[in-house]
Structures are given as structure tokens and as C-alpha cells.
Design a protein around this motif. Structure first.
Motif, mmCIF file in Angstrom:
data_model
loop_
_atom_site.group_PDB
_atom_site.id
_atom_site.type_symbol
_atom_site.label_atom_id
_atom_site.label_comp_id
_atom_site.label_asym_id
_atom_site.label_seq_id
_atom_site.Cartn_x
_atom_site.Cartn_y
_atom_site.Cartn_z
ATOM 1 N N ALA A 171 -11.508 8.060 22.284
ATOM 2 C CA ALA A 171 -12.116 7.700 21.003
ATOM 3 C C ALA A 171 -11.457 8.458 19.844
ATOM 4 C CB ALA A 171 -13.613 7.981 21.037
ATOM 5 N N VAL A 172 -11.168 9.717 20.056
ATOM 6 C CA VAL A 172 -10.540 10.518 19.007
ATOM 7 C C VAL A 172 -9.127 10.011 18.733
ATOM 8 C CG1 VAL A 172 -9.638 12.827 18.456
ATOM 9 C CG2 VAL A 172 -11.931 12.571 19.372
ATOM 10 N N ARG A 173 -8.380 9.703 19.785
ATOM 11 C CA ARG A 173 -7.030 9.161 19.600
ATOM 12 C C ARG A 173 -7.061 7.875 18.791
ATOM 13 N NH1 ARG A 173 -4.980 8.038 25.058
ATOM 14 N NH2 ARG A 173 -3.502 6.802 23.895
ATOM 15 N N ARG A 174 -7.996 7.026 19.084
ATOM 16 C CA ARG A 174 -8.098 5.762 18.351
ATOM 17 C C ARG A 174 -8.520 5.965 16.913
ATOM 18 N NH1 ARG A 174 -10.178 1.040 22.439
ATOM 19 N NH2 ARG A 174 -8.459 1.289 23.892
ATOM 20 N N ASP A 175 -9.427 6.905 16.675
ATOM 21 C CA ASP A 175 -9.841 7.201 15.300
ATOM 22 C C ASP A 175 -8.676 7.756 14.487
ATOM 23 O OD1 ASP A 175 -12.403 6.277 15.645
ATOM 24 O OD2 ASP A 175 -13.284 8.264 15.988
ATOM 25 N N ILE A 176 -7.848 8.591 15.115
ATOM 26 C CA ILE A 176 -6.667 9.115 14.430
ATOM 27 C C ILE A 176 -5.745 7.964 14.039
ATOM 28 C CG2 ILE A 176 -4.542 10.438 14.781
ATOM 29 C CD1 ILE A 176 -6.241 12.443 16.409
ATOM 30 N N ALA A 177 -5.542 7.034 14.953
ATOM 31 C CA ALA A 177 -4.680 5.885 14.660
ATOM 32 C C ALA A 177 -5.264 5.036 13.535
ATOM 33 C CB ALA A 177 -4.486 5.049 15.915
ATOM 34 N N ARG A 178 -6.565 4.853 13.537
ATOM 35 C CA ARG A 178 -7.213 4.064 12.476
ATOM 36 C C ARG A 178 -7.024 4.722 11.118
ATOM 37 N NH1 ARG A 178 -11.619 3.561 16.412
ATOM 38 N NH2 ARG A 178 -11.480 1.466 17.264
ATOM 39 N N ILE A 179 -7.226 6.034 11.066
ATOM 40 C CA ILE A 179 -7.093 6.741 9.795
ATOM 41 C C ILE A 179 -5.655 6.656 9.294
ATOM 42 C CG2 ILE A 179 -7.100 9.042 8.752
ATOM 43 C CD1 ILE A 179 -9.645 9.599 10.283
ATOM 44 N N LYS A 180 -4.700 6.824 10.200
ATOM 45 C CA LYS A 180 -3.298 6.716 9.796
ATOM 46 C C LYS A 180 -2.988 5.327 9.269
ATOM 47 C CE LYS A 180 -1.136 10.269 12.635
ATOM 48 N NZ LYS A 180 -0.116 10.520 13.666
ATOM 49 N N THR A 181 -3.570 4.310 9.880
ATOM 50 C CA THR A 181 -3.354 2.938 9.430
ATOM 51 C C THR A 181 -3.910 2.734 8.026
ATOM 52 O OG1 THR A 181 -3.429 2.120 11.697
ATOM 53 C CG2 THR A 181 -3.820 0.516 9.939
ATOM 54 N N PHE A 182 -5.144 3.175 7.789
ATOM 55 C CA PHE A 182 -5.745 3.029 6.466
ATOM 56 C C PHE A 182 -4.986 3.829 5.417
ATOM 57 C CE2 PHE A 182 -9.664 1.792 8.842
ATOM 58 C CZ PHE A 182 -9.774 0.534 8.301
ATOM 59 N N ALA A 183 -4.514 5.019 5.780
ATOM 60 C CA ALA A 183 -3.749 5.835 4.840
ATOM 61 C C ALA A 183 -2.447 5.137 4.460
ATOM 62 C CB ALA A 183 -3.472 7.207 5.445
ATOM 63 N N GLN A 184 -1.790 4.541 5.439
ATOM 64 C CA GLN A 184 -0.544 3.821 5.167
ATOM 65 C C GLN A 184 -0.796 2.600 4.287
ATOM 66 O OE1 GLN A 184 2.294 5.077 5.928
ATOM 67 N NE2 GLN A 184 3.555 3.398 5.232
ATOM 68 N N GLN A 185 -1.895 1.892 4.541
ATOM 69 C CA GLN A 185 -2.231 0.726 3.723
ATOM 70 C C GLN A 185 -2.500 1.137 2.282
ATOM 71 O OE1 GLN A 185 -5.565 -0.984 5.782
ATOM 72 N NE2 GLN A 185 -4.273 -2.144 7.208
ATOM 73 N N LYS A 186 -3.208 2.245 2.088
ATOM 74 C CA LYS A 186 -3.481 2.725 0.733
ATOM 75 C C LYS A 186 -2.179 3.129 0.033
ATOM 76 C CE LYS A 186 -8.225 4.308 1.096
ATOM 77 N NZ LYS A 186 -8.780 3.505 0.048
ATOM 78 N N LYS A 187 -1.301 3.776 0.779
ATOM 79 C CA LYS A 187 -0.029 4.203 0.200
ATOM 80 C C LYS A 187 0.795 2.993 -0.253
ATOM 81 C CE LYS A 187 4.069 6.868 1.447
ATOM 82 N NZ LYS A 187 4.743 7.607 2.534
ATOM 83 N N ARG A 188 0.839 1.960 0.583
ATOM 84 C CA ARG A 188 1.592 0.743 0.227
ATOM 85 C C ARG A 188 0.950 0.030 -0.954
ATOM 86 N NH1 ARG A 188 2.903 -1.553 6.233
ATOM 87 N NH2 ARG A 188 4.550 -0.056 6.700
ATOM 88 N N ALA A 189 -0.376 0.002 -1.005
ATOM 89 C CA ALA A 189 -1.053 -0.644 -2.123
ATOM 90 C C ALA A 189 -0.776 0.086 -3.430
ATOM 91 C CB ALA A 189 -2.558 -0.707 -1.851
#
Length: 69
Positions: free
Chosen positions: A46-64
Motif C-alpha cells: 500500500a505504501v509503495r502504491r501511495d508513493i507512486a500515486r503521489i509522484k504521478t500527481f506531482a508530475q501532472q502538476k509540474k506539467r500543468a
């Protein structure tokens, strides 16, 4: 911990703080598993997946933000 549905509304700094917190938890879970003290083995996944989710959202915000500039 924040809910997954809250991640898109967090700022980049808040996502970074949450990521740091989860990485520390992951580190502690690895030591618990190595010493045989880990009770909830599903938490590692669960922690590994949450880390991946946060990284994904951070990357999306950076691109936006880059697209706006």
C-alpha cells in the motif's frame, strides 16, 4: 495520511511532504520485515502504491504549470 482523492487538491509542497512521510514509513517497514517484526505485510504494498500515486500527481502538476507558463 491523506486520502487518494485528496491528492489532486494538494499543493506541490504538500505532495512533497506526504512523499517524504511515506518514504520514511517505507524505510521503517523494510527494517521491520527484515527483523521479523512486521505484522501487516500488506502495508508495504500500500505504501509503495501511495508513493507512486503521489509522484504521478506531482508530475501532472509540474506539467500543468509548465504548460501555463
Amino acid at each position: 495520511m491523506a486520502k487518494t482523492s485528496d491528492f489532486p487538491t494538494l499543493t506541490a509542497d504538500q505532495l512533497g511532504d506526504e512523499l517524504l512521510k511515506l518514504k520514511k514509513e517505507q524505510f521503517n517497514l523494510r527494517f521491520q520485515r527484515a527483523t521479523g517484526q512486521l505484522e501487516n505485510t500488506a502495508r508495504v504494498k500500500a505504501v509503495r502504491r501511495d508513493i507512486a500515486r503521489i509522484k504521478t500527481f506531482a508530475q501532472q502538476k509540474k506539467r500543468a504549470d509548465q504548460a501555463k507558463a
